[in-house]
Design a protein around this motif. Structure first.
Motif, mmCIF file in Angstrom:
data_model
loop_
_atom_site.group_PDB
_atom_site.id
_atom_site.type_symbol
_atom_site.label_atom_id
_atom_site.label_comp_id
_atom_site.label_asym_id
_atom_site.label_seq_id
_atom_site.Cartn_x
_atom_site.Cartn_y
_atom_site.Cartn_z
ATOM 1 N N ARG A 33 -44.093 -14.129 -43.413
ATOM 2 C CA ARG A 33 -44.834 -14.009 -42.144
ATOM 3 C C ARG A 33 -45.896 -15.102 -42.042
ATOM 4 N N ASP A 34 -46.676 -15.289 -43.114
ATOM 5 C CA ASP A 34 -47.701 -16.342 -43.122
ATOM 6 C C ASP A 34 -47.074 -17.707 -42.864
ATOM 7 N N SER A 37 -45.878 -18.258 -39.295
ATOM 8 C CA SER A 37 -47.005 -18.478 -38.387
ATOM 9 C C SER A 37 -47.629 -19.851 -38.608
ATOM 10 N N TYR A 38 -47.781 -20.278 -39.862
ATOM 11 C CA TYR A 38 -48.364 -21.605 -40.133
ATOM 12 C C TYR A 38 -47.482 -22.720 -39.582
ATOM 13 N N ILE A 41 -47.788 -22.322 -35.485
ATOM 14 C CA ILE A 41 -49.122 -22.520 -34.899
ATOM 15 C C ILE A 41 -49.736 -23.847 -35.323
ATOM 16 N N GLU A 108 -44.765 -10.503 -31.890
ATOM 17 C CA GLU A 108 -45.518 -11.292 -32.864
ATOM 18 C C GLU A 108 -45.072 -12.754 -32.834
ATOM 19 N N GLU A 111 -46.362 -14.510 -29.807
ATOM 20 C CA GLU A 111 -47.791 -14.798 -29.967
ATOM 21 C C GLU A 111 -48.014 -16.084 -30.756
ATOM 22 N N TYR A 112 -47.215 -16.317 -31.779
ATOM 23 C CA TYR A 112 -47.341 -17.563 -32.560
ATOM 24 C C TYR A 112 -47.089 -18.779 -31.668
ATOM 25 N N LYS A 115 -49.910 -19.521 -29.323
ATOM 26 C CA LYS A 115 -51.113 -20.060 -29.960
ATOM 27 C C LYS A 115 -50.951 -21.506 -30.427
ATOM 28 N N SER A 116 -49.741 -22.013 -30.414
ATOM 29 C CA SER A 116 -49.506 -23.351 -30.963
ATOM 30 C C SER A 116 -50.097 -24.435 -30.066
ATOM 31 N N LYS A 132 -43.653 -25.411 -28.783
ATOM 32 C CA LYS A 132 -43.629 -26.009 -30.127
ATOM 33 C C LYS A 132 -43.544 -27.516 -29.959
#
Length: 196
Positions: A33-34, A37-38, A41, A108, A111-112, A115-116, A132
């Protein structure tokens, strides 16, 4: 895949490009998950390499070829390639997943992308954009899902470097947005059904 599974960040994954992991200590564990998202984002290169190693470029390529892509991981490298058609397929499938799943994972993921960092924009700031972007040397790209009442995708791929890129992307984004609005206005005024 369990999103709580972990991968250890080692020096093998270090990349001095974009991201936040390059500033962190080696041998720490990060969840899937981390890393997802990294990579979305923050365009984190190390997170991308860690996910690549786990899921393998060949498998990723074969997955996307089922949707009609022609460039994703066609060359033997860790970063892959993209063309405008593949970028549009990618965002269309993101929309299909979000629209048809409506679960905590799809929300979720959306949302990523929201936020990017974005280069594509629209004049109406109330419209959400899932985006992206990517860049390398003189290539600067962005692909977006514009979530207005009639969502659409827009991919802009350039090799112009970073000179006046904001003006260039904003001009194209605005032209397409205005065309999109006129298209739907005309369609609603002249068509019996808009479900075409």
């Amino acid at each position: 895949t369990n999103l709580e599974d972990t991968i250890t960040y080692t020096s093998n994954y270090y990349s001095d490009g974009t991201g936040i992991l390059k500033n962190r200590s080696f041998n720490d564990n990060y969840t899937i998950r981390d890393l997802v998202s990294y990579s979305i984002i923050h365009s984190d290169n190390a997170a991308h390499l860690m996910l690549n190693n786990k899921y393998k470029p060949e498998a990723i390529k074969n997955y996307w070829k089922n949707f009609g892509t022609t460039s994703i991981y066609e060359k033997n490298n860790s970063w892959g390639d993209i063309n405008a058609n593949d970028a549009t397929i990618y965002m269309t499938e993101l929309y299909n997943y979000i629209n048809n799943s409506n679960n905590k994972y799809s929300n979720e993921l959306l949302e990523y992308f929201e936020k990017s960092w974005k280069i594509i924009s629209v004049p109406n700031k109330n419209i959400k954009i899932a985006s992206k972007s990517g860049w390398s040397n003189y290539s600067l790209h962005d692909v977006s899902l514009i979530l207005d009442d009639n969502p659409y995708t827009l991919a802009i791929l350039t090799n112009r470097g970073y000179t006046d890129y904001e003006y260039f992307f904003n001009k194209i984004s605005t032209l397409i947005y205005n065309f999109h609005l006129k298209y739907w206005k005309e369609k609603k005024n002249t068509c019996i059904s808009t479900n075409i």
